[in-house]
Design a protein around this motif. Structure first.
Motif, mmCIF file in Angstrom:
data_model
loop_
_atom_site.group_PDB
_atom_site.id
_atom_site.type_symbol
_atom_site.label_atom_id
_atom_site.label_comp_id
_atom_site.label_asym_id
_atom_site.label_seq_id
_atom_site.Cartn_x
_atom_site.Cartn_y
_atom_site.Cartn_z
ATOM 1 N N HIS A 78 -15.088 1.590 -8.849
ATOM 2 C CA HIS A 78 -14.214 0.690 -8.072
ATOM 3 C C HIS A 78 -14.605 -0.753 -8.379
ATOM 4 O O HIS A 78 -15.624 -1.237 -7.884
ATOM 5 N N HIS A 80 -12.842 -4.871 -9.330
ATOM 6 C CA HIS A 80 -11.742 -5.819 -9.571
ATOM 7 C C HIS A 80 -12.277 -6.804 -10.611
ATOM 8 O O HIS A 80 -12.306 -8.005 -10.396
ATOM 9 N N ARG A 87 -14.738 -17.821 -6.360
ATOM 10 C CA ARG A 87 -14.423 -18.328 -5.013
ATOM 11 C C ARG A 87 -15.696 -18.764 -4.286
ATOM 12 O O ARG A 87 -15.871 -18.537 -3.090
ATOM 13 N N TYR A 100 -13.970 -13.884 6.755
ATOM 14 C CA TYR A 100 -13.164 -13.528 5.578
ATOM 15 C C TYR A 100 -11.685 -13.533 5.941
ATOM 16 O O TYR A 100 -10.851 -14.046 5.195
ATOM 17 N N ILE A 110 -7.517 -13.629 -1.438
ATOM 18 C CA ILE A 110 -6.935 -13.015 -2.627
ATOM 19 C C ILE A 110 -5.929 -13.949 -3.291
ATOM 20 O O ILE A 110 -5.887 -14.076 -4.514
ATOM 21 N N TYR A 150 -4.547 -9.208 -8.767
ATOM 22 C CA TYR A 150 -4.541 -10.671 -8.639
ATOM 23 C C TYR A 150 -3.371 -11.273 -9.422
ATOM 24 O O TYR A 150 -3.333 -12.475 -9.659
ATOM 25 N N HIS A 183 -1.745 -5.370 -3.121
ATOM 26 C CA HIS A 183 -3.070 -5.870 -2.730
ATOM 27 C C HIS A 183 -2.939 -6.964 -1.676
ATOM 28 O O HIS A 183 -3.720 -7.044 -0.732
ATOM 29 N N PHE A 220 -3.927 -1.855 -0.626
ATOM 30 C CA PHE A 220 -4.800 -2.394 0.422
ATOM 31 C C PHE A 220 -4.064 -2.197 1.743
ATOM 32 O O PHE A 220 -3.090 -2.869 2.028
ATOM 33 N N HIS A 248 -7.613 1.342 -0.590
ATOM 34 C CA HIS A 248 -8.555 0.524 0.188
ATOM 35 C C HIS A 248 -8.221 0.812 1.644
ATOM 36 O O HIS A 248 -7.199 0.353 2.160
ATOM 37 N N GLN A 251 -11.082 -0.775 6.006
ATOM 38 C CA GLN A 251 -12.190 -1.694 5.698
ATOM 39 C C GLN A 251 -12.500 -2.635 6.863
ATOM 40 O O GLN A 251 -13.666 -2.859 7.184
ATOM 41 N N HIS A 271 -14.059 2.002 0.838
ATOM 42 C CA HIS A 271 -14.548 1.144 1.939
ATOM 43 C C HIS A 271 -14.871 2.005 3.162
ATOM 44 O O HIS A 271 -16.004 2.332 3.406
ATOM 45 N N ASP A 323 -17.429 -2.608 -6.235
ATOM 46 C CA ASP A 323 -16.279 -3.369 -5.721
ATOM 47 C C ASP A 323 -16.279 -4.775 -6.321
ATOM 48 O O ASP A 323 -15.773 -5.717 -5.710
ATOM 49 N N ASN A 325 -15.735 -8.158 -7.242
ATOM 50 C CA ASN A 325 -14.549 -9.020 -7.078
ATOM 51 C C ASN A 325 -14.997 -10.402 -6.624
ATOM 52 O O ASN A 325 -16.107 -10.567 -6.126
ATOM 53 N N PRO A 326 -14.121 -11.399 -6.795
ATOM 54 C CA PRO A 326 -14.560 -12.775 -6.515
ATOM 55 C C PRO A 326 -14.655 -13.119 -5.033
ATOM 56 O O PRO A 326 -15.292 -14.116 -4.677
ATOM 57 N N GLY A 327 -14.040 -12.312 -4.166
ATOM 58 C CA GLY A 327 -13.956 -12.713 -2.766
ATOM 59 C C GLY A 327 -14.949 -12.046 -1.836
ATOM 60 O O GLY A 327 -15.561 -12.696 -0.982
ATOM 61 N N THR A 328 -15.116 -10.739 -1.993
ATOM 62 C CA THR A 328 -15.939 -10.016 -1.023
ATOM 63 C C THR A 328 -17.148 -9.330 -1.635
ATOM 64 O O THR A 328 -17.969 -8.765 -0.905
HETATM 65 O O1 NIG Z 1 -12.113 -4.585 -2.233
HETATM 66 N N1 NIG Z 1 -10.148 -5.343 0.200
HETATM 67 C C1 NIG Z 1 -9.405 -5.829 -0.619
HETATM 68 N N2 NIG Z 1 -9.710 -6.184 -1.846
HETATM 69 C C2 NIG Z 1 -10.981 -6.612 -2.254
HETATM 70 C C3 NIG Z 1 -11.218 -8.025 -1.941
HETATM 71 C C4 NIG Z 1 -10.512 -8.840 -2.877
HETATM 72 C C5 NIG Z 1 -10.705 -10.317 -2.708
HETATM 73 O O2 NIG Z 1 -11.059 -10.850 -1.634
HETATM 74 O O3 NIG Z 1 -10.457 -10.956 -3.726
HETATM 75 C C6 NIG Z 1 -12.073 -5.706 -1.736
HETATM 76 O O4 NIG Z 1 -12.908 -6.054 -0.884
#
Ligand code: NIG
Ligand code: FE
Length: 409
Positions: A78, A80, A87, A100, A110, A150, A183, A220, A248, A251, A271, A323, A325-328
């Motif tokens: 898993h 991204h 970020r 978040y 996102i 994205y 997403h 998501f 997803h 979560q 998640h 997981d 990814n740039p955000g979480t």
């Molecule tokens: O797996 N939960 C949704 N998608 C991502 C977060 C993606 C993001 O914030 O860019 C995740 O946590």
């Protein structure tokens, strides 16, 4: 691949300790004084060195492992991984007190990665992603799943998936792609989630399927994203196109995403922090793997843990993934991820190691071809400078990989 090493593709690793991770084998499926033979990239023998048929070793290029451990090559099921920019600014906002969800609702999250991704070319996307892939591979990853999500329009989702596929041409690694068009809501949708779901199911997925860009479909399911009813429309289309699904789920809240995923026979639900017993039961019945993602839990300072005990009690298989990814979860270490799963969620060493090998393979529908050291599977191996498997989970920020073998090479 055949004659590439000059010896009819025949290679043997001897004097090794094996953790085969074979299904049903006790513990790690340990073989002390083990050997593995591969021909043309496939395992033709894995077991005690003394029992290896002479034919398996004849004329082979032989590697003395000097007592090192061999596990299946690791699988990150898993990620991204394909995105542009980063970020770190939102990380600073969250350090100053924002959550978040607050960042996401304020137009960050996102959607800010969507703006960055749309602004770069496919070549640039590949170039920005390779260092992250290299970090995973440096720790023995031989298979990686990569999601889109994205892009959020047909062209940019396809650009992301093409970039993901190209990673597999650029590096010696198996890449599985997943279309995560559902997403988030892109800015041009102007708040109309139903219309966007129509676009995903009616336009994006059919185009992605026609160009064979995705191996699975994900979504998501969350208050800040899409409802179970909206996800069901996406899954109906995925099924009609012959693509397996993942989700997803649960979560940030319990929208019963695990139940929905199970209803569609999903490969995995991921998640699952807020999943309840009904969800665990449904997943067990459907054979849906629970993908545990401690990186996101850690990074957004979630406090609700996924119900690992419920999954055990109901016999739900558990995978573990970054997981990335740039955000979480700006995480590119599957070894550290295992440590988090153990330390934060109380998963055992055996569960963690199975989670990044056999169960991760199951979560991708690849169990017939990789994920354990068994005859007939791809010779995807990780060879480690360790004394016991627990070291792979115990350390933080140390990489004991000695060698990484993908398809026998
Ligand atoms: O797996 N939960 C949704 N998608 C991502 C977060 C993606 C993001 O914030 O860019 C995740 O946590
Ligand atoms: Fe994710």
């Amino acid at each position: 691949m055949g004659g590439a090493n000059g010896k009819s593709g025949l290679r043997v690793w001897r004097n090794a300790r094996l953790a085969t991770m074979a299904d049903g084998a006790a513990g790690f499926g340990i073989v002390e004084k083990g050997a593995i033979a591969s021909r043309d990239g496939l395992i033709v023998y894995a077991g005690p060195d003394a029992d290896m048929p002479a034919a398996a070793g004849q004329g082979a290029e032989t590697v003395d492992c000097a007592g090192r451990w061999i596990t299946p090559g690791l699988i990150d099921c898993h990620t991204h991984l394909v995105y542009a920019g980063n970020r770190a600014n939102e990380f600073e906002m969250r350090l100053a007190g924002a959550t978040y969800e607050e960042v996401a609702r304020a137009g960050g999250g996102i959607v800010s990665s969507v703006k960055s991704l749309r602004a770069v070319s496919e070549d640039e996307l590949v170039a920005q992603t390779l260092p992250r892939l290299d970090a995973l591979m440096a720790e023995g990853v031989t298979t990686v799943e990569v999601k889109s999500g994205y892009g959020l329009d047909a062209d940019n989702e396809k650009k992301s998936l093409r970039a993901a596929r190209r990673l597999g041409d650029e590096r010696s690694v198996t890449v599985r792609t997943t279309c995560l068009a559902a997403h988030a809501l892109p800015p041009e949708a102007k708040g109309d989630k139903d219309a966007f779901i129509d676009l995903v199911a009616g336009t994006i997925l059919p185009q992605v399927a026609a160009e064979k860009l995705a191996d699975a479909v994900d979504g998501f399911c969350e208050g800040i994203a899409f409802s179970p009813e909206q996800m069901a429309l996406v899954f109906d289309k995925a099924k009609a196109l012959g693509l397996p699904v993942k989700l997803h789920a649960d979560q940030l809240s319990n929208l019963h995403g695990a139940v929905l995923a199970a209803r569609y026979g999903a490969l995995s639900a991921d998640h699952l922090e807020y999943t309840d017993e009904e969800g665990a039961e449904a997943m067990a019945k459907a054979g849906t793997v629970a993908t545990i993602l401690p990186g996101a839990y850690y990074f957004i300072r979630e406090t609700k843990k996924p119900p690992v005990d419920l999954f055990r009690r109901h016999g739900v298989k558990m995978a573990v993934a970054t997981d990335s990814n740039p955000g979480t979860s700006p995480l590119t270490s599957l070894l550290l991820t295992m440590n988090m799963a153990a330390t934060l969620f109380g998963m055992t060493v055996d569960e963690c190691l199975a989670g990044v090998t056999r169960e991760a393979s199951r979560a991708l529908g690849l169990l017939d071809s990789t994920g354990t050291l068994e005859v007939g599977k791809s010779a995807d191996l990780a060879i480690w400078d360790i004394e016991r498997p627990a070291e792979l989970v115990y350390r933080m920020g140390f990489n004991p990989l000695h060698a990484r073998i993908w398809r026998g090479q």
